[in-house]
Design a protein around this motif. Structure first.
Motif, mmCIF file in Angstrom:
data_model
loop_
_atom_site.group_PDB
_atom_site.id
_atom_site.type_symbol
_atom_site.label_atom_id
_atom_site.label_comp_id
_atom_site.label_asym_id
_atom_site.label_seq_id
_atom_site.Cartn_x
_atom_site.Cartn_y
_atom_site.Cartn_z
ATOM 1 N N LYS A 47 0.819 -1.195 0.000
ATOM 2 C CA LYS A 47 0.000 0.000 0.000
ATOM 3 C C LYS A 47 0.861 1.256 0.000
ATOM 4 O O LYS A 47 0.387 2.341 -0.276
ATOM 5 N N VAL A 71 2.441 -6.628 -2.315
ATOM 6 C CA VAL A 71 3.345 -7.637 -1.773
ATOM 7 C C VAL A 71 3.636 -7.220 -0.343
ATOM 8 O O VAL A 71 3.536 -6.049 -0.012
ATOM 9 N N SER A 72 3.962 -8.151 0.484
ATOM 10 C CA SER A 72 4.280 -7.760 1.849
ATOM 11 C C SER A 72 5.500 -8.478 2.359
ATOM 12 O O SER A 72 5.611 -9.690 2.262
ATOM 13 N N ASP A 104 7.516 3.343 -2.865
ATOM 14 C CA ASP A 104 7.716 4.408 -1.876
ATOM 15 C C ASP A 104 9.137 4.384 -1.327
ATOM 16 O O ASP A 104 9.758 5.424 -1.152
ATOM 17 N N ILE A 105 9.663 3.170 -1.062
ATOM 18 C CA ILE A 105 10.988 3.118 -0.438
ATOM 19 C C ILE A 105 11.762 1.858 -0.815
ATOM 20 O O ILE A 105 11.176 0.783 -0.953
ATOM 21 N N ASP A 107 14.534 -0.089 0.961
ATOM 22 C CA ASP A 107 15.203 -0.162 2.262
ATOM 23 C C ASP A 107 16.283 -1.237 2.154
ATOM 24 O O ASP A 107 17.398 -0.952 1.714
ATOM 25 N N LEU A 110 15.162 -5.956 -0.688
ATOM 26 C CA LEU A 110 14.678 -7.336 -0.885
ATOM 27 C C LEU A 110 13.355 -7.389 -1.649
ATOM 28 O O LEU A 110 13.172 -8.220 -2.536
ATOM 29 N N THR A 111 12.438 -6.486 -1.312
ATOM 30 C CA THR A 111 11.134 -6.472 -1.986
ATOM 31 C C THR A 111 11.308 -6.210 -3.482
ATOM 32 O O THR A 111 10.781 -6.931 -4.328
ATOM 33 N N ASP A 163 3.955 3.245 6.582
ATOM 34 C CA ASP A 163 3.270 2.995 7.855
ATOM 35 C C ASP A 163 4.178 2.416 8.923
ATOM 36 O O ASP A 163 5.243 1.867 8.638
ATOM 37 N N ARG A 169 0.155 6.525 7.471
ATOM 38 C CA ARG A 169 0.231 6.604 6.006
ATOM 39 C C ARG A 169 -0.352 7.926 5.500
ATOM 40 O O ARG A 169 -0.013 8.401 4.423
HETATM 41 O O1 PRP Z 1 13.539 -2.689 0.574
HETATM 42 P P1 PRP Z 1 12.712 -3.469 1.544
HETATM 43 O O2 PRP Z 1 13.501 -3.686 2.828
HETATM 44 O O3 PRP Z 1 12.226 -4.744 1.002
HETATM 45 O O4 PRP Z 1 11.460 -2.579 1.993
HETATM 46 C C1 PRP Z 1 10.652 -1.860 1.114
HETATM 47 C C2 PRP Z 1 9.235 -2.335 1.077
HETATM 48 O O5 PRP Z 1 8.674 -2.465 2.387
HETATM 49 C C3 PRP Z 1 7.485 -1.701 2.510
HETATM 50 O O6 PRP Z 1 6.325 -2.432 2.237
HETATM 51 P P2 PRP Z 1 5.492 -3.267 3.345
HETATM 52 O O7 PRP Z 1 5.892 -4.704 3.262
HETATM 53 O O8 PRP Z 1 5.641 -2.604 4.667
HETATM 54 O O9 PRP Z 1 4.002 -3.149 2.835
HETATM 55 P P3 PRP Z 1 3.083 -1.815 2.788
HETATM 56 O O10 PRP Z 1 3.568 -0.993 1.630
HETATM 57 O O11 PRP Z 1 1.701 -2.320 2.592
HETATM 58 O O12 PRP Z 1 3.261 -1.099 4.097
HETATM 59 C C4 PRP Z 1 7.661 -0.613 1.478
HETATM 60 O O13 PRP Z 1 6.431 -0.059 1.098
HETATM 61 C C5 PRP Z 1 8.382 -1.308 0.353
HETATM 62 O O14 PRP Z 1 7.484 -1.953 -0.525
#
Ligand code: PRP
Ligand code: HPA
Ligand code: MG
Length: 184
Positions: A47, A71-72, A104-105, A107, A110-111, A163, A169
């Motif tokens: 989200k 994805v989460s 959005d980010i 970090d 991995l995602t 979040d 958010r």
């Molecule tokens: O680079 P990474 O360490 O993988 O982190 C980045 C991901 O983590 C967060 O998603 P989250 O899983 O919290 O889902 P959300 O967007 O629904 O909050 C964020 O929105 C990214 O998609």
């Protein structure tokens, strides 16, 4: 709102909006230069990317279609589990499309690393990434992110889609949380 819960503002609402306009102009110019004449397919990652996606799509001076994937990897934690789950897949085929992932980010990365592999296997005409934020010190896997809004310190941030346990958010800026929020 959220009285006493935000410790600092890292990126203001104005800085976000200025950066979005700059990125949108640059990205449209890059695709035009590369000869892309059709619509761009924006893939927003739910989200967190919703705010960025909607502001970015409206700032982009070229036609774009919107798709979302959920994805989460975080759940309600403040660090990535590394295990990515598809909660909602794309509604259509992206073969032959010019796809721009809107995040959005970045970090740990991995995602995105997982998502890039997943979408690349569907044979898009091109596949690039635009992320509003990136934490250079947190990166665990190197991911090719063509467009980045802001590099930020390795701190957990909230706001503008991001979040902590589903809250914050709706803030229009990016900030850090007061430590008392984590302990309560
Ligand atoms: O680079 P990474 O360490 O993988 O982190 C980045 C991901 O983590 C967060 O998603 P989250 O899983 O919290 O889902 P959300 O967007 O629904 O909050 C964020 O929105 C990214 O998609
Ligand atoms: O710093 C963060 N804040 C909120 N969600 C996140 N997902 C990855 N990193 C972050
Ligand atoms: Mg999250």
């Amino acid at each position: 709102m959220y009285e006493g819960e935000i410790a600092s503002v890292l990126v203001t609402e104005q800085q976000i909006q200025d950066k979005i306009n700059e990125l949108a102009k640059q990205i449209a110019a890059d695709y035009a230069r590369d000869g892309v004449t059709g619509d761009l397919l924006l893939v927003g990652v739910l989200k967190g990317a919703v705010m960025f996606m909607t502001d970015f799509a409206r700032a982009l001076p070229m036609p774009a279609q919107l798709e979302f994937m959920a994805v989460s990897s975080y759940g309600s934690a403040t660090s990535s589990s590394g295990v990515v789950r598809i909660l909602k897949d794309l509604d259509r085929d992206i073969a032959g499309k010019h796809v721009l992932i809107v995040e959005d980010i970045v970090d740990s990365g991995l995602t995105l690393s997982w998502l890039l592999k997943n979408l690349a296997s569907r044979n898009p005409a091109s596949l690039e990434v635009c992320s509003l934020l990136r934490k250079p010190e947190a990166v665990k896997v190197d991911v090719p992110v063509r467009y980045v809004g802001f590099d930020i310190p390795n701190e957990f941030v909230v706001g503008y889609g991001l979040d902590y346990a589903e809250r914050y958010r709706d803030l229009p800026y990016i900030g850090t949380l007061d430590p008392k929020v984590y302990s309560s």
